[in-house]
Design an enzyme around this catalytic site. Sequence first.
Site, PDB file in Angstrom:
ATOM      1  N   LYS A  74     -14.123   8.940  21.530  1.00 29.86           N
ATOM      2  CA  LYS A  74     -14.411   7.767  22.370  1.00 29.86           C
ATOM      3  C   LYS A  74     -14.605   8.080  23.855  1.00 29.86           C
ATOM      4  CE  LYS A  74     -12.129   4.487  19.345  1.00 29.86           C
ATOM      5  NZ  LYS A  74     -11.362   3.248  19.230  1.00 29.86           N
ATOM      6  N   ASP A 110     -13.735  -2.595  21.190  1.00 31.59           N
ATOM      7  CA  ASP A 110     -12.319  -2.628  20.780  1.00 31.59           C
ATOM      8  C   ASP A 110     -11.554  -3.761  21.473  1.00 31.59           C
ATOM      9  OD1 ASP A 110     -12.452  -0.470  19.030  1.00 31.59           O
ATOM     10  OD2 ASP A 110     -12.044   0.988  20.609  1.00 31.59           O
TER      11      ASP A 110
END
Length: 279
Positions: A74, A110
């Site tokens: 990420k 997210d």
Amino acid sequence: MSNVTAKTKICIIIGDPIEHSLSPLMHNAAYQSLGIDDKFVFLAAQVKVENIEKVVNAMRVMGVRGLTCTIPHKVAVMKYLDEIDPIAEKIGAVNTVVNENGNLKGYNTDWLGVVTPLEKIGKPLKNMKVALLGAGGAARAMAYGVTQKGAHLTIYNRTLLKSQELATEVNAECKNLANMDLTDTDVIMNSTSVGMGDKENLTLVPKEQLHRDQIVFDAVYNPYETRLLKEAKGQGANIIHGMDMLLYQGIAQFELYTGFTAPEEVMRQTLLQHFQVLK
Ligand code: ATR
């Protein structure tokens, strides 16, 4: 029979490990239900973090439509992209890369996996007292999401230094886990690994601190209902399962990749079936 043809666009999740990922299941079920499984297919690949640049190059030359990044990619993926959405930049992590005619743009969905289920409960997050347990990778989206919506956040972590760093970034308070009292807290969010694996029967929150005026959110999705959530439910609190975080980050990602409105109920039922908790 598969509807995949030579025209089908590829979306793919990379991680290390990856075999446990539920993203292919959830996205392919959604493609099928909308009848777009000839246009999109969702795959997975195990990729070591040192190979991330090669994957991004492959995405460009192969015209891969979407690249979903999970641990440990990420942060590493960010420097190889053409553009980063300002929210992803602020969070410091990208979980979604969209290929728009060769221009690769990174997003973070997210935090929407955190904020969307909280807002669906119907109480505005603004000025709410929120406690976040943990300060690791999963904590970042939770901390960013609720502070972005104007909540007052306190971060509790076993290692104080880690919570101090995160608290400074999102303008939150931080306290030690050891003498925590959450009775006065409106929203409790667990981002630690306590409640899963060999810590499945454990919880960091004494049951006596849980009550019906609270919302309790556990990022752990395996088991489907952790001990923390079971005890919170028993005390009459509103609960949010880790699966919802998975679902709502996936819904936002689906819409970025396909441009279609995500079939929320199909995606939810697919995940629930996986956990064998059919509603
Ligand atoms: P992730 O990326 O999934 O969040 P992580 O970065 O390893 O995983 O973070 C795990 C979190 O769970 C950390 O906040 C960790 O606390 P420390 O920072 O003190 O290590 C927390 N954690 C793990 N086991 C714990 C335990 N037994 N008691 C309290 N906190 C625990």
